[in-house]
Motif scaffolding. Structure first.
Motif, PDB file in Angstrom:
ATOM      1  N   CYS A  45      -5.545   2.626  -0.092  1.00 14.25           N
ATOM      2  CA  CYS A  45      -6.212   2.079  -1.545  1.00 14.25           C
ATOM      3  C   CYS A  45      -5.872   3.098  -3.411  1.00 14.25           C
ATOM      4  O   CYS A  45      -5.606   3.080  -4.299  1.00 14.25           O
ATOM      5  N   TYR A  46      -5.370   4.043  -3.021  1.00 12.32           N
ATOM      6  CA  TYR A  46      -5.397   5.312  -3.893  1.00 12.32           C
ATOM      7  C   TYR A  46      -3.313   5.044  -4.195  1.00 12.32           C
ATOM      8  O   TYR A  46      -3.486   5.721  -5.121  1.00 12.32           O
TER       9      TYR A  46
ATOM     10  N   ASP B 297     -12.013  -0.600  -8.745  1.00 14.61           N
ATOM     11  CA  ASP B 297     -10.813   0.010  -8.867  1.00 14.61           C
ATOM     12  C   ASP B 297     -11.334   1.183  -9.527  1.00 14.61           C
ATOM     13  O   ASP B 297     -11.330   2.120 -10.062  1.00 14.61           O
TER      14      ASP B 297
ATOM     15  N   ALA C 232      -9.703   3.207  -7.604  1.00 14.21           N
ATOM     16  CA  ALA C 232      -8.559   2.903  -6.517  1.00 14.21           C
ATOM     17  C   ALA C 232      -7.948   1.902  -7.142  1.00 14.21           C
ATOM     18  O   ALA C 232      -8.081   1.764  -8.578  1.00 14.21           O
TER      19      ALA C 232
END
Length: 288
Positions: A158-159, A196, A201
């Motif tokens: 997710c990064y 996020d 992220a």
């Protein structure tokens, strides 16, 4: 440097600083090690109320180890001496798992400088220092070609920019090699911003991952939504947060409501319950 490259560099620097700052807290809450995990665990039974902090930490660690076992099962249980790349290894809990339980040779990849010494220290305690090679590097810049049997990403995908990262993974995997992902996925668009912002992220949907993987030549073998098994992990962590808070001096709590960590844990638990977020395992293969 292009604007997109500059944006990604700044994002990477922010993520690095975020985890550098959290290291001591992770060690206190999820330690003492040597297999220190910082990811969601799977809890199949509702935990009993009123457990002391030590018991809660034990259950949390066991649930995180269960996540690793389930991911290993989905990935086909790598054979002894397989070469595994652990992307975003954190303090090394997953790397030590692959090295000790499956006797794999592990490249533990991190972009957090202080974590290198922690992983090496824990690997020595675990007795797998000869099987774990810790590398400080951006996931998109790791050198090599067709050198890994398995690439593992536990809550690190997710990064990463999916298309670029899947392209790099394809080149790093041997033909027939596996990419195993365990991560949060977006179910409702309005949750992307808050997720996020807090976690630093760039969360994506399952469909976005599918499209990016197909575009880069990776074939989907399995997608398993396990949100229901992750819900009670937040029950455990919320109980632990409450217990830790109760141990603080009363004077330090006056006028304070829930901590930001507690609020985020509650939001995540609710999002898993109502479908706003999903927790899933995804297995992708590079064709032979």
């Amino acid at each position: 440097m292009s604007a997109e490259a500059l944006r990604q560099e700044r994002a990477g620097t922010e993520v690095t600083a975020y985890y550098e700052a959290k290291t001591e807290g992770i060690l206190q809450r999820y330690g003492p090690g040597p297999r220190v995990h910082y990811h969601i665990g799977l809890v199949d039974d509702t935990p009993p109320p009123g457990l002391p902090p030590a018991a809660l930490r034990t259950l949390i660690h066991e649930s995180q180890e269960l996540t690793m076992r389930e991911l290993a099962l989905d990935a086909g249980m790598p054979r002894r001496d397989s070469h595994v790349l652990d992307v975003g290894c954190g303090l090394g809990g997953s790397s030590l798992y692959w090295a000790s339980v499956h006797r794999a040779r592990v490249t533990a990849l991190t972009n957090v400088p202080s974590h290198v010494s922690w992983v090496n220290q824990f690997a020595a305690v675990e007795g797998v220092a000869d099987r774990v090679n810790t590398v400080l590097c951006d996931a998109l810049e790791l050198p090599g070609r067709e050198c890994f049997d398995l690439v593992v990403a536990v809550e690190s995908s997710c990064y990463l920019p999916r298309r670029a990262w899947f392209r790099r993974v394809y080149s790093l995997l041997r033909p027939g090699g596996i990419l195993a992902i365990a991560d949060c996925f977006l179910g409702r668009p309005d949750l992307a911003g808050p997720f996020d912002q807090y976690w630093r992220a760039k969360i994506g949907t399952v469909e976005e991952y599918f499209r990016a993987a197909a575009a880069e030549g990776l074939e989907l073998e399995l997608h398993q939504d396990i949100s229901g098994r992750a819900v009670n992990f937040w029950t455990l962590t919320l109980d632990l947060l409450a217990r830790e808070r109760a141990m603080l001096p009363r004077s330090s709590l006056e006028g304070l409501g829930r901590s930001e960590s507690q609020r985020q844990h509650l939001r995540l638990q609710q999002a898993f319950l109502d479908g706003g977020l999903h927790y899933a395992m995804m297995i992708l293969r590079r064709p032979d």
